[in-house]
Design an enzyme around this catalytic site. Structure first.
Site, PDB file in Angstrom:
ATOM      1  N   GLY A  99      40.485  47.101  15.799  1.00 32.85           N
ATOM      2  CA  GLY A  99      38.856  47.262  15.543  1.00 32.85           C
ATOM      3  C   GLY A  99      37.987  48.314  16.430  1.00 32.85           C
ATOM      4  N   HIS A 133      46.113   2.232  39.517  1.00 27.40           N
ATOM      5  CA  HIS A 133      47.348   1.898  40.523  1.00 27.40           C
ATOM      6  C   HIS A 133      48.503   1.720  39.770  1.00 27.40           C
ATOM      7  CE1 HIS A 133      49.188   1.022  44.143  1.00 27.40           C
ATOM      8  NE2 HIS A 133      49.776  -0.052  43.576  1.00 27.40           N
ATOM      9  N   ILE A 154      50.610  35.469  39.115  1.00 31.74           N
ATOM     10  CA  ILE A 154      51.959  35.796  38.330  1.00 31.74           C
ATOM     11  C   ILE A 154      53.176  35.982  39.343  1.00 31.74           C
ATOM     12  CG2 ILE A 154      52.991  37.564  36.853  1.00 31.74           C
ATOM     13  CD1 ILE A 154      50.318  38.273  35.602  1.00 31.74           C
ATOM     14  N   SER A 194      53.209  42.661  39.594  1.00 34.23           N
ATOM     15  CA  SER A 194      52.163  41.790  39.188  1.00 34.23           C
ATOM     16  C   SER A 194      50.810  41.917  40.166  1.00 34.23           C
ATOM     17  CB  SER A 194      52.563  40.375  39.120  1.00 34.23           C
ATOM     18  OG  SER A 194      53.265  40.053  40.370  1.00 34.23           O
ATOM     19  N   ALA A 232      42.070  31.857  30.731  1.00 29.29           N
ATOM     20  CA  ALA A 232      41.865  31.514  29.129  1.00 29.29           C
ATOM     21  C   ALA A 232      40.498  30.703  28.997  1.00 29.29           C
ATOM     22  CB  ALA A 232      43.163  30.878  28.807  1.00 29.29           C
ATOM     23  N   GLY A 253      50.173  37.347  43.988  1.00 28.79           N
ATOM     24  CA  GLY A 253      49.196  36.657  43.442  1.00 28.79           C
ATOM     25  C   GLY A 253      49.627  35.440  42.393  1.00 28.79           C
TER      26      GLY A 253
HETATM   27  P1  FAD Z   1      43.457  38.362  25.681  1.00 33.03           P
HETATM   28  O1  FAD Z   1      44.364  37.120  25.625  1.00 33.03           O
HETATM   29  O2  FAD Z   1      44.246  39.445  26.536  1.00 33.03           O
HETATM   30  O3  FAD Z   1      43.593  38.856  24.066  1.00 33.03           O
HETATM   31  C1  FAD Z   1      42.810  40.092  23.661  1.00 33.03           C
HETATM   32  C2  FAD Z   1      43.150  40.213  22.353  1.00 33.03           C
HETATM   33  O4  FAD Z   1      42.451  41.383  21.731  1.00 33.03           O
HETATM   34  C3  FAD Z   1      44.933  40.609  22.177  1.00 33.03           C
HETATM   35  O5  FAD Z   1      45.506  39.794  21.375  1.00 33.03           O
HETATM   36  C4  FAD Z   1      44.691  42.162  21.836  1.00 33.03           C
HETATM   37  O6  FAD Z   1      45.523  42.771  20.890  1.00 33.03           O
HETATM   38  C5  FAD Z   1      43.343  42.235  21.105  1.00 33.03           C
HETATM   39  N1  FAD Z   1      42.787  43.541  20.954  1.00 33.03           N
HETATM   40  C6  FAD Z   1      42.269  44.152  22.260  1.00 33.03           C
HETATM   41  N2  FAD Z   1      41.736  45.367  21.751  1.00 33.03           N
HETATM   42  C7  FAD Z   1      41.631  45.256  20.318  1.00 33.03           C
HETATM   43  C8  FAD Z   1      41.074  46.125  19.185  1.00 33.03           C
HETATM   44  N3  FAD Z   1      40.445  47.116  19.364  1.00 33.03           N
HETATM   45  N4  FAD Z   1      41.163  45.638  17.960  1.00 33.03           N
HETATM   46  C9  FAD Z   1      41.895  44.541  17.791  1.00 33.03           C
HETATM   47  N5  FAD Z   1      42.337  43.840  18.590  1.00 33.03           N
HETATM   48  C10 FAD Z   1      42.242  44.185  19.936  1.00 33.03           C
HETATM   49  N6  FAD Z   1      44.979  31.989  32.314  1.00 33.03           N
HETATM   50  C11 FAD Z   1      44.935  30.619  32.301  1.00 33.03           C
HETATM   51  O7  FAD Z   1      43.826  29.982  32.401  1.00 33.03           O
HETATM   52  N7  FAD Z   1      45.747  29.623  32.610  1.00 33.03           N
HETATM   53  C12 FAD Z   1      47.203  30.332  32.819  1.00 33.03           C
HETATM   54  O8  FAD Z   1      48.096  29.467  32.855  1.00 33.03           O
HETATM   55  C13 FAD Z   1      47.321  31.559  32.815  1.00 33.03           C
HETATM   56  N8  FAD Z   1      48.786  32.282  32.695  1.00 33.03           N
HETATM   57  C14 FAD Z   1      48.884  33.443  32.501  1.00 33.03           C
HETATM   58  C15 FAD Z   1      50.079  33.988  32.640  1.00 33.03           C
HETATM   59  C16 FAD Z   1      50.400  35.115  32.676  1.00 33.03           C
HETATM   60  C17 FAD Z   1      51.696  35.783  32.732  1.00 33.03           C
HETATM   61  C18 FAD Z   1      49.211  36.340  32.318  1.00 33.03           C
HETATM   62  C19 FAD Z   1      49.631  37.520  31.982  1.00 33.03           C
HETATM   63  C20 FAD Z   1      48.081  35.651  32.185  1.00 33.03           C
HETATM   64  C21 FAD Z   1      47.866  34.350  32.353  1.00 33.03           C
HETATM   65  N9  FAD Z   1      46.459  33.804  32.023  1.00 33.03           N
HETATM   66  C22 FAD Z   1      46.341  32.521  32.543  1.00 33.03           C
HETATM   67  C23 FAD Z   1      45.141  34.522  31.833  1.00 33.03           C
HETATM   68  C24 FAD Z   1      44.772  34.351  30.474  1.00 33.03           C
HETATM   69  O9  FAD Z   1      46.081  34.707  29.451  1.00 33.03           O
HETATM   70  C25 FAD Z   1      43.815  35.326  29.923  1.00 33.03           C
HETATM   71  O10 FAD Z   1      42.701  34.973  30.898  1.00 33.03           O
HETATM   72  C26 FAD Z   1      43.280  35.362  28.704  1.00 33.03           C
HETATM   73  O11 FAD Z   1      44.474  35.549  27.785  1.00 33.03           O
HETATM   74  C27 FAD Z   1      42.074  36.075  28.300  1.00 33.03           C
HETATM   75  O12 FAD Z   1      41.857  35.887  27.169  1.00 33.03           O
HETATM   76  P2  FAD Z   1      41.120  37.070  26.185  1.00 33.03           P
HETATM   77  O13 FAD Z   1      40.852  36.317  24.878  1.00 33.03           O
HETATM   78  O14 FAD Z   1      39.654  37.388  26.840  1.00 33.03           O
HETATM   79  O15 FAD Z   1      42.069  38.044  26.228  1.00 33.03           O
HETATM   80  P1  NAI Z   2      46.273  38.592  41.065  1.00 34.27           P
HETATM   81  O1  NAI Z   2      45.240  39.020  41.110  1.00 34.27           O
HETATM   82  O2  NAI Z   2      46.355  37.061  41.035  1.00 34.27           O
HETATM   83  O3  NAI Z   2      47.494  39.067  42.278  1.00 34.27           O
HETATM   84  C1  NAI Z   2      47.813  40.364  42.324  1.00 34.27           C
HETATM   85  C2  NAI Z   2      47.950  40.396  43.787  1.00 34.27           C
HETATM   86  O4  NAI Z   2      48.730  41.796  43.895  1.00 34.27           O
HETATM   87  C3  NAI Z   2      47.048  40.367  44.682  1.00 34.27           C
HETATM   88  O5  NAI Z   2      47.390  39.407  45.768  1.00 34.27           O
HETATM   89  C4  NAI Z   2      46.645  41.698  45.224  1.00 34.27           C
HETATM   90  O6  NAI Z   2      46.488  41.705  46.974  1.00 34.27           O
HETATM   91  C5  NAI Z   2      48.246  42.277  45.114  1.00 34.27           C
HETATM   92  N1  NAI Z   2      48.140  43.687  45.023  1.00 34.27           N
HETATM   93  C6  NAI Z   2      47.427  44.711  44.245  1.00 34.27           C
HETATM   94  N2  NAI Z   2      47.698  45.921  44.577  1.00 34.27           N
HETATM   95  C7  NAI Z   2      48.968  45.833  45.216  1.00 34.27           C
HETATM   96  C8  NAI Z   2      49.916  47.091  45.545  1.00 34.27           C
HETATM   97  N3  NAI Z   2      49.730  48.156  45.584  1.00 34.27           N
HETATM   98  N4  NAI Z   2      51.069  46.508  46.494  1.00 34.27           N
HETATM   99  C9  NAI Z   2      51.262  45.001  46.745  1.00 34.27           C
HETATM  100  N5  NAI Z   2      50.395  44.070  46.682  1.00 34.27           N
HETATM  101  C10 NAI Z   2      49.109  44.463  45.499  1.00 34.27           C
HETATM  102  O7  NAI Z   2      46.878  39.059  39.531  1.00 34.27           O
HETATM  103  P2  NAI Z   2      48.370  38.803  38.845  1.00 34.27           P
HETATM  104  O8  NAI Z   2      49.242  37.766  39.633  1.00 34.27           O
HETATM  105  O9  NAI Z   2      48.952  40.141  38.154  1.00 34.27           O
HETATM  106  O10 NAI Z   2      47.541  37.874  37.723  1.00 34.27           O
HETATM  107  C11 NAI Z   2      46.427  38.418  36.932  1.00 34.27           C
HETATM  108  C12 NAI Z   2      45.623  37.473  36.542  1.00 34.27           C
HETATM  109  O11 NAI Z   2      46.102  36.746  35.419  1.00 34.27           O
HETATM  110  C13 NAI Z   2      45.118  36.576  37.540  1.00 34.27           C
HETATM  111  O12 NAI Z   2      44.361  37.118  38.366  1.00 34.27           O
HETATM  112  C14 NAI Z   2      44.506  35.435  36.726  1.00 34.27           C
HETATM  113  O13 NAI Z   2      43.267  35.834  36.532  1.00 34.27           O
HETATM  114  C15 NAI Z   2      45.631  35.497  35.586  1.00 34.27           C
HETATM  115  N6  NAI Z   2      46.704  34.423  35.798  1.00 34.27           N
HETATM  116  C16 NAI Z   2      46.305  33.009  35.567  1.00 34.27           C
HETATM  117  C17 NAI Z   2      47.288  32.234  35.811  1.00 34.27           C
HETATM  118  C18 NAI Z   2      46.600  31.054  35.841  1.00 34.27           C
HETATM  119  O14 NAI Z   2      45.839  30.344  35.692  1.00 34.27           O
HETATM  120  N7  NAI Z   2      47.431  29.995  36.391  1.00 34.27           N
HETATM  121  C19 NAI Z   2      48.607  32.590  35.638  1.00 34.27           C
HETATM  122  C20 NAI Z   2      49.030  33.863  35.795  1.00 34.27           C
HETATM  123  C21 NAI Z   2      47.866  34.797  35.686  1.00 34.27           C
END
Ligand code: FAD
Ligand code: NAI
Length: 481
Positions: free
Chosen positions: A126, A460, A199, A285, A336, A197
Site C-alpha cells: 500500500g 490458595h 530478543i 538483536s 503487540a 534486550g
Molecule cells: P507489524 O507486526 O510489524 O506488522 C506490520 C505489517 O505491515 C507487516 O505485515 C508488513 O508486511 C505490513 N506492511 C508494511 N508496509 C506495508 C505496505 N506499504 N503495504 C502493505 N503492508 C505493509 N510484542 C509483544 O507484545 N509480545 C511479545 O511477546 C513479542 N515478542 C516478539 C518477538 C520477536 C522475535 C519480535 C521481533 C517482536 C516481538 N514483539 C512482541 C513485538 C511485536 O511483534 C510488535 O510490537 C508488533 O508486531 C507490532 O505490530 P504492528 O501491527 O505495529 O506491526
Molecule cells: P531491545 O531494544 O529490547 O534490545 C536491544 C539491545 O541491543 C539493547 O539493550 C541495546 O542497548 C543493545 N544494542 C544496541 N546497539 C548495540 C550494539 N551496536 N552493540 C551491542 N548492543 C547493542 O531490542 P530487541 O531485543 O531487538 O527487540 C526489539 C523490540 O521488539 C523490543 O524492544 C520489544 O519492543 C519487541 N519485543 C518484545 C518482546 C516481548 O514483549 N516479550 C519480545 C521480543 C521483542
C-alpha cells in the site's frame, strides 16, 4: 469503478488487523492492505496476514520458548520430581514444524476473521497516492498488478523491521535477525548474540536450553535498564550464574566478519581491552526500526520524525486529516498489545465514538524463565522524579504453589504512593509473571491502592498469593514471612 472504503488500513500486524476488524464491527466498510510472504519454513512464499507478531515475532518465539523449556525440564528439574527420563532425544525439525503449524493456524485465523467481519484483504503493497474526490487514494501493488482504491480514512500500521549493524549483511543463515533466529535447521554449538534486550534474552535462552553455548554482548553498561533495578539484579544472577548465559556488558563492536562456516566479532570490552568472539551463528538483536519505506509519506507530506517514526498525537492522528498511524510505526513501546489498543482507539474515533489508550498501564513482559513483567513506574523512576513511595516485596520461595511447581525463584514488588497508597508500579520476576501482571494492570487502571489489593481474596495455593503478600508488605504486614 475503483473500490471505495470508509477505512483502509496499511499493514495487518496486531495493530492493523485489530483496527480493521473493530472498524468493520462498527459498521464501517474496511479493507486491509498486506503483502507479507511467509519466510523459510512451512508455506514459504505464501501471502500471510498477522505481521511481525504472528509470523516472526511473539507467536513463533513463544512456541520455541515453551518447547525448549520442556526439553530443559526433562533434562534436569524433572529428576527432583522423581521422574527419570532416559534416552531423551531432541528432534529440532519436529519442534520447528510445531512452531510453523501454530503460526499457520494463527495467521489463517486472521483471514477467517476478516471474512467473518467482511474486511476486504487487498493483497499488495500500500502507498498513499494523494487526495481524491472521496478522500484518500491508496495505491495497492501486488503480484497480480496494481489498483488504486479510495478511502475516507487511512490507518498506517506498517510496523517495524529489525535494525541491522551498518555494513553487516544479514543472511538469516549464519548472521541472523529474528527471522533467521526462529528457524535454525541445527543447534549451533557456539551462538553469539549482539544485544541483551528482549530478543537477545528470549532467543538466547531458547538456544541455550537446546544445547548451544551462548555469549551475549551488550553495548550498555547496565543490564535491562528499563526494568526495575532490583528485578534486573536478581534476573542477572539467575540468567548468568544459575543458567549459564554468558552476558558481557559495556562492549563496543569493532567488526563482524563472516567466514566460510562461522562468524568472528571483534569488540572492545568495558575496560577498553580488544576482544574476540567466535561463533557458528550470530543473532543481531539491537532493536527495531519503523517501516515507512514505500508508503509515499514524502509525496503526500506525511510527517515522519528523525528516527523514521510517523508523527502522531495522543490519539494517533498524523499531521494529515483522516490519516492515522498506530503500532510500531509510531512512538511508544514496540509491543503487540500497545498497537492493538491503538487500533481499537482509532477505529472507535473514526466511527465517532470516544477512544482512549492509557499509555501508563501498558504491561511489559520478557518471556525468560523465570519471566519478567511489570507495569507502571520503576523504583529508579520514582526516585528520579522525587515521588515519595512505599515498597512491598514478597518472594515466591515462601509460596506453596511455586514450591510445588518447582519454580520458586523471584519475587513480586509493589510500589505505592507514600501518602495516598495509590499503586504506582508493580514488578514481577517469576514463573507466570505474564499472567500475574494482568491483576496489577487492572488495579492500576482502576487507580487501586495497595490496600485494595491486600483486601482482595486470592485463591490458595496460587502464585497470585505472592501479589497479595507483596501488597500486605507495603504496609509491613505480610502474613507468611
Ligand atoms: P507489524 O507486526 O510489524 O506488522 C506490520 C505489517 O505491515 C507487516 O505485515 C508488513 O508486511 C505490513 N506492511 C508494511 N508496509 C506495508 C505496505 N506499504 N503495504 C502493505 N503492508 C505493509 N510484542 C509483544 O507484545 N509480545 C511479545 O511477546 C513479542 N515478542 C516478539 C518477538 C520477536 C522475535 C519480535 C521481533 C517482536 C516481538 N514483539 C512482541 C513485538 C511485536 O511483534 C510488535 O510490537 C508488533 O508486531 C507490532 O505490530 P504492528 O501491527 O505495529 O506491526
Ligand atoms: P531491545 O531494544 O529490547 O534490545 C536491544 C539491545 O541491543 C539493547 O539493550 C541495546 O542497548 C543493545 N544494542 C544496541 N546497539 C548495540 C550494539 N551496536 N552493540 C551491542 N548492543 C547493542 O531490542 P530487541 O531485543 O531487538 O527487540 C526489539 C523490540 O521488539 C523490543 O524492544 C520489544 O519492543 C519487541 N519485543 C518484545 C518482546 C516481548 O514483549 N516479550 C519480545 C521480543 C521483542
Amino acid at each position: 469503478m475503483a473500490q471505495s472504503f470508509d477505512v483502509v488500513v496499511i499493514g495487518s500486524g496486531p495493530a492493523g488487523y485489530i483496527a480493521a476488524i473493530r472498524a468493520a464491527q462498527l459498521g464501517l466498510a474496511a479493507a486491509c492492505v498486506e503483502d507479507w510472504k511467509a519466510p523459510k519454513g512451512a508455506g514459504e512464499g505464501a501471502l500471510r496476514l498477522g505481521g511481525t507478531c504472528l509470523n516472526v515475532g511473539c507467536i513463533p518465539s513463544k512456541a520455541l520458548l515453551e518447547s525448549s523449556e520442556n526439553y530443559e525440564r526433562v533434562m534436569g528439574p524433572f529428576k527432583e520430581h522423581g521422574i527419570i527420563a532416559t534416552g531423551v532425544k531432541l528432534d529440532l525439525a519436529t519442534m520447528m514444524d510445531r512452531k510453523d503449524k501454530i503460526v499457520t493456524k494463527m495467521t489463517s485465523g486472521i483471514a477467517g476473521l476478516f471474512k467473518k467481519n467482511k474486511v476486504t484483504w487487498l493483497q499488495g503493497r500500500g502507498k498513499l497516492a494523494g487526495a481524491g474526490a472521496e478522500g484518500w487514494q491508496v495505491q495497492v501493488s501486488g503480484d497480480k498488478g496494481s489498483e488504486t482504491v479510495a478511502a475516507k480514512h487511512v490507518i498506517v500500521a506498517s510496523g517495524s523491521k529489525a535494525r541491522h549493524l551498518p555494513d553487516v549483511p544479514v543472511d538469516n543463515v549464519t548472521i541472523c535477525d529474528n527471522e533467521g533466529a526462529l528457524a535454525f535447521d541445527s543447534i549451533p554449538e557456539r551462538l553469539g548474540v549482539i544485544g541483551a534486550g528482549v530478543i537477545g534474552l528470549e532467543l538466547g535462552s531458547v538456544w541455550r536450553r537446546l544445547g548451544s553455548k551462548v555469549k551475549i554482548v551488550e553495548a550498555l553498561p547496565a543490564f535491562l535498564g528499563a526494568a526495575d533495578q532490583s528485578v534486573a539484579a536478581e534476573a542477572w544472577k539467575i540468567f548468568t550464574k544459575g543458567q549459564g548465559l554468558d552476558i558481557e556488558l559495556g562492549i563496543k563492536i569493532k567488526s563482524v566478519k563472516k567466514g566460510r562456516k562461522d562468524v568472528t566479532i571483534e569488540y572492545e570490552g568495558s575496560d577498553g581491552a580488544a576482544k574476540k568472539l567466535e561463533c557458528d551463528r550470530l543473532i543481531v538483536s539491537i532493536g527495531r526500526v519503523p517501516n515507512t519505506d514505500g508508503l509515499g509519506a514524502a509525496d503526500v507530506g506525511l510527517k515522519v520524525d528523525a528516527r523514521g517514526f510517523v508523527e502522531v498525537d495522543g490519539h494517533c492522528r498524523t499531521n494529515l486529516a483522516n490519516v492515522w498511524a498506530i503500532g510500531d510505526v509510531v512512538r511508544g513501546p514496540m509491543l503487540a498489545h500497545k498497537g492493538e489498543e491503538e487500533g481499537v482507539m482509532v477505529a472507535e474515533l473514526i466511527a465517532g465514538q470516544k477512544g482512549h489508550v492509557n499509555y501508563d498501564t501498558i504491561p511489559w513482559v520478557i518471556y525468560t524463565a523465570p519471566e519478567i513483567a511489570w507495569v507502571g513506574k520503576t523504583e529508579q523512576q520514582l526516585k528520579a522524579e522525587g515521588t515519595a513511595y512505599r515498597s512491598g516485596r514478597f518472594p515466591f520461595a515462601y509460596n506453596g504453589r511455586a514450591l510445588g511447581k518447582g519454580e520458586s525463584e523471584g519475587f513480586v514488588k509493589i510500589l505505592a504512593d507514600e501518602k495516598t497508597d495509590k499503586v504506582l508500579g508493580v514488578h514481577v520476576l517469576g514463573a507466570l509473571a505474564s499472567e500475574m501482571i494482568a491483576e496489577a494492570v487492572m488495579a492500576m487502571e482502576f487507580s487501586a491502592s495497595s490496600e485494595d489489593i491486600a483486601r482482595i481474596c486470592h485463591a490458595h495455593p496460587s502464585m497470585s498469593e505472592v501479589m497479595h503478600e507483596a501488597a500486605l508488605a507495603v504496609d509491613k504486614r505480610s502474613l507468611n514471612s
